[in-house]
Scaffold this motif. Structure first.
Motif, PDB file in Angstrom:
ATOM      1  N   UNK A   1      15.234 -24.069 -61.111  1.00  0.00           N
ATOM      2  CA  UNK A   1      14.388 -23.538 -60.043  1.00  0.00           C
ATOM      3  C   UNK A   1      14.788 -22.110 -59.673  1.00  0.00           C
ATOM      4  N   UNK A   2      16.083 -21.836 -59.633  1.00  0.00           N
ATOM      5  CA  UNK A   2      16.542 -20.469 -59.340  1.00  0.00           C
ATOM      6  C   UNK A   2      16.104 -19.513 -60.435  1.00  0.00           C
ATOM      7  N   UNK A   3      16.138 -19.973 -61.688  1.00  0.00           N
ATOM      8  CA  UNK A   3      15.699 -19.152 -62.812  1.00  0.00           C
ATOM      9  C   UNK A   3      14.213 -18.796 -62.671  1.00  0.00           C
ATOM     10  N   UNK A   4      13.453 -19.694 -62.045  1.00  0.00           N
ATOM     11  CA  UNK A   4      12.031 -19.438 -61.804  1.00  0.00           C
ATOM     12  C   UNK A   4      11.815 -18.437 -60.667  1.00  0.00           C
ATOM     13  N   UNK A   5      12.883 -18.152 -59.912  1.00  0.00           N
ATOM     14  CA  UNK A   5      12.769 -17.243 -58.776  1.00  0.00           C
ATOM     15  C   UNK A   5      12.353 -17.936 -57.486  1.00  0.00           C
ATOM     16  N   UNK A   6      12.488 -19.259 -57.435  1.00  0.00           N
ATOM     17  CA  UNK A   6      12.094 -20.010 -56.255  1.00  0.00           C
ATOM     18  C   UNK A   6      13.277 -20.202 -55.316  1.00  0.00           C
ATOM     19  N   UNK A   7      12.963 -20.440 -54.035  1.00  0.00           N
ATOM     20  CA  UNK A   7      14.005 -20.847 -53.092  1.00  0.00           C
ATOM     21  C   UNK A   7      14.289 -22.315 -53.341  1.00  0.00           C
ATOM     22  N   UNK A   8      15.561 -22.663 -53.346  1.00  0.00           N
ATOM     23  CA  UNK A   8      15.985 -24.016 -53.672  1.00  0.00           C
ATOM     24  C   UNK A   8      16.772 -24.602 -52.505  1.00  0.00           C
ATOM     25  N   UNK A   9      16.466 -25.852 -52.197  1.00  0.00           N
ATOM     26  CA  UNK A   9      17.155 -26.558 -51.119  1.00  0.00           C
ATOM     27  C   UNK A   9      17.645 -27.902 -51.649  1.00  0.00           C
ATOM     28  N   UNK A  10      18.949 -28.122 -51.556  1.00  0.00           N
ATOM     29  CA  UNK A  10      19.504 -29.432 -51.895  1.00  0.00           C
ATOM     30  C   UNK A  10      19.538 -30.266 -50.627  1.00  0.00           C
ATOM     31  N   UNK A  11      19.289 -31.550 -50.786  1.00  0.00           N
ATOM     32  CA  UNK A  11      19.284 -32.491 -49.653  1.00  0.00           C
ATOM     33  C   UNK A  11      18.352 -32.007 -48.551  1.00  0.00           C
ATOM     34  N   UNK A  12      17.168 -31.613 -48.957  1.00  0.00           N
ATOM     35  CA  UNK A  12      16.149 -31.112 -48.030  1.00  0.00           C
ATOM     36  C   UNK A  12      15.496 -32.275 -47.299  1.00  0.00           C
ATOM     37  N   UNK A  13      15.067 -32.061 -46.068  1.00  0.00           N
ATOM     38  CA  UNK A  13      14.387 -33.141 -45.336  1.00  0.00           C
ATOM     39  C   UNK A  13      13.087 -33.549 -46.028  1.00  0.00           C
ATOM     40  N   UNK A  14      12.853 -34.840 -46.073  1.00  0.00           N
ATOM     41  CA  UNK A  14      11.630 -35.392 -46.639  1.00  0.00           C
ATOM     42  C   UNK A  14      10.662 -35.740 -45.514  1.00  0.00           C
ATOM     43  N   UNK A  15       9.395 -35.905 -45.865  1.00  0.00           N
ATOM     44  CA  UNK A  15       8.418 -36.380 -44.886  1.00  0.00           C
ATOM     45  C   UNK A  15       8.530 -37.898 -44.718  1.00  0.00           C
ATOM     46  N   UNK A  16       9.272 -38.551 -45.596  1.00  0.00           N
ATOM     47  CA  UNK A  16       9.379 -40.005 -45.614  1.00  0.00           C
ATOM     48  C   UNK A  16      10.446 -40.473 -44.621  1.00  0.00           C
ATOM     49  N   UNK A  17      10.104 -41.407 -43.734  1.00  0.00           N
ATOM     50  CA  UNK A  17      11.070 -41.871 -42.734  1.00  0.00           C
ATOM     51  C   UNK A  17      12.170 -42.740 -43.337  1.00  0.00           C
ATOM     52  N   UNK A  18      13.323 -42.735 -42.692  1.00  0.00           N
ATOM     53  CA  UNK A  18      14.405 -43.636 -43.071  1.00  0.00           C
ATOM     54  C   UNK A  18      14.016 -45.070 -42.695  1.00  0.00           C
ATOM     55  N   UNK A  19      14.562 -46.050 -43.394  1.00  0.00           N
ATOM     56  CA  UNK A  19      14.239 -47.445 -43.052  1.00  0.00           C
ATOM     57  C   UNK A  19      14.927 -47.849 -41.738  1.00  0.00           C
ATOM     58  N   UNK A  20      14.302 -48.769 -40.990  1.00  0.00           N
ATOM     59  CA  UNK A  20      14.929 -49.256 -39.762  1.00  0.00           C
ATOM     60  C   UNK A  20      16.245 -49.959 -40.099  1.00  0.00           C
ATOM     61  N   UNK A  21      17.215 -49.923 -39.273  1.00  0.00           N
ATOM     62  CA  UNK A  21      17.230 -49.400 -37.909  1.00  0.00           C
ATOM     63  C   UNK A  21      17.545 -47.909 -37.829  1.00  0.00           C
ATOM     64  N   UNK A  22      17.639 -47.246 -38.963  1.00  0.00           N
ATOM     65  CA  UNK A  22      17.948 -45.814 -38.966  1.00  0.00           C
ATOM     66  C   UNK A  22      16.767 -45.027 -38.396  1.00  0.00           C
ATOM     67  N   UNK A  23      17.070 -43.863 -37.861  1.00  0.00           N
ATOM     68  CA  UNK A  23      16.007 -42.998 -37.337  1.00  0.00           C
ATOM     69  C   UNK A  23      16.037 -41.665 -38.061  1.00  0.00           C
ATOM     70  N   UNK A  24      14.916 -41.001 -38.089  1.00  0.00           N
ATOM     71  CA  UNK A  24      14.819 -39.712 -38.745  1.00  0.00           C
ATOM     72  C   UNK A  24      14.133 -39.847 -40.091  1.00  0.00           C
ATOM     73  N   UNK A  25      14.286 -38.807 -40.884  1.00  0.00           N
ATOM     74  CA  UNK A  25      13.638 -38.804 -42.190  1.00  0.00           C
ATOM     75  C   UNK A  25      14.668 -38.834 -43.307  1.00  0.00           C
ATOM     76  N   UNK A  26      14.213 -39.305 -44.438  1.00  0.00           N
ATOM     77  CA  UNK A  26      15.013 -39.333 -45.643  1.00  0.00           C
ATOM     78  C   UNK A  26      15.231 -37.895 -46.129  1.00  0.00           C
ATOM     79  N   UNK A  27      16.014 -37.735 -47.182  1.00  0.00           N
ATOM     80  CA  UNK A  27      16.220 -36.412 -47.768  1.00  0.00           C
ATOM     81  C   UNK A  27      15.840 -36.438 -49.240  1.00  0.00           C
ATOM     82  N   UNK A  28      15.528 -35.250 -49.761  1.00  0.00           N
ATOM     83  CA  UNK A  28      15.218 -35.066 -51.180  1.00  0.00           C
ATOM     84  C   UNK A  28      16.441 -34.517 -51.885  1.00  0.00           C
ATOM     85  N   UNK A  29      16.610 -34.885 -53.146  1.00  0.00           N
ATOM     86  CA  UNK A  29      17.719 -34.318 -53.909  1.00  0.00           C
ATOM     87  C   UNK A  29      17.563 -32.812 -54.053  1.00  0.00           C
TER      88      UNK A  29
END
Length: 163
Positions: free
Chosen positions: A36-64
């Motif tokens: 991705x860096x070679x493509x010239x894009x901004x790269x984020x590891x462990x970026x927030x996902x739109x997908x929620x964490x499973x209960x009883x956890x709160x918040x959103x999952x993360x992307x690799x």
């Protein structure tokens, strides 16, 4: 999908030997980041996902890995050795939010295709004594330039010696 094809080509070159599952995954994530860096894009590891964490956890999952591409759809990438329904659900949610969703599966396979619009990229690896190594036997030999090097006599005629 252009991005998935490009990533597949990039990851086809990856090699590792004798790694733990966590280290093999980390190496693949590192290669995705380099791609991705070679493509010239901004790269984020462990970026927030739109997908929620499973209960009883709160918040959103993360992307690799997540990639921001100027003037184009962002990319969401998940890396897994196993076939996880939660990963499929997460990537489907990312695709519904307008991102290109790519699932990088690695291991011995088989790798059943995920539902569209999730794109599948695979890295074949085998396990021996609990350690993972990439599978290279089926890969073609690397292309060489037209130069003839030491020990390479293909197409070279031997000189005629006079006696």
């Amino acid at each position: 999908m252009e991005a998935a094809d490009s990533l597949a080509e990039w990851l086809d070159r990856i090699t590792f030997e004798g790694l733990s599952e966590a280290d093999a995954t980390a190496q693949i994530v590192g290669e995705i980041t380099k791609w991705a860096e070679w493509q010239g894009w901004r790269v984020y590891r462990r970026a927030p996902s739109v997908f929620p964490l499973p209960p009883p956890l709160r918040g959103n999952s993360v992307l690799d890995v997540a990639c921001a591409r100027p003037g184009d759809q962002p990319i969401a990438v998940e890396v897994d050795r196993t076939d996880r329904q939660r990963t499929v659900d997460k990537l489907l949610a990312e695709a519904a939010a307008g991102r290109v969703a790519i699932w990088v599966r690695w291991g011995a396979g088989p790798f059943p295709p995920p539902p569209l619009p999730v794109h599948l990229v695979t890295v074949e690896a085998s396990r021996r004594s609990g350690r993972w190594s990439t599978v290279t036997a089926a890969r073609p030999a690397p292309r060489h330039s037209g130069a003839v090097g030491a020990g390479d006599i293909t197409g070279v005629e031997a000189p005629l010696w006079e006696t």
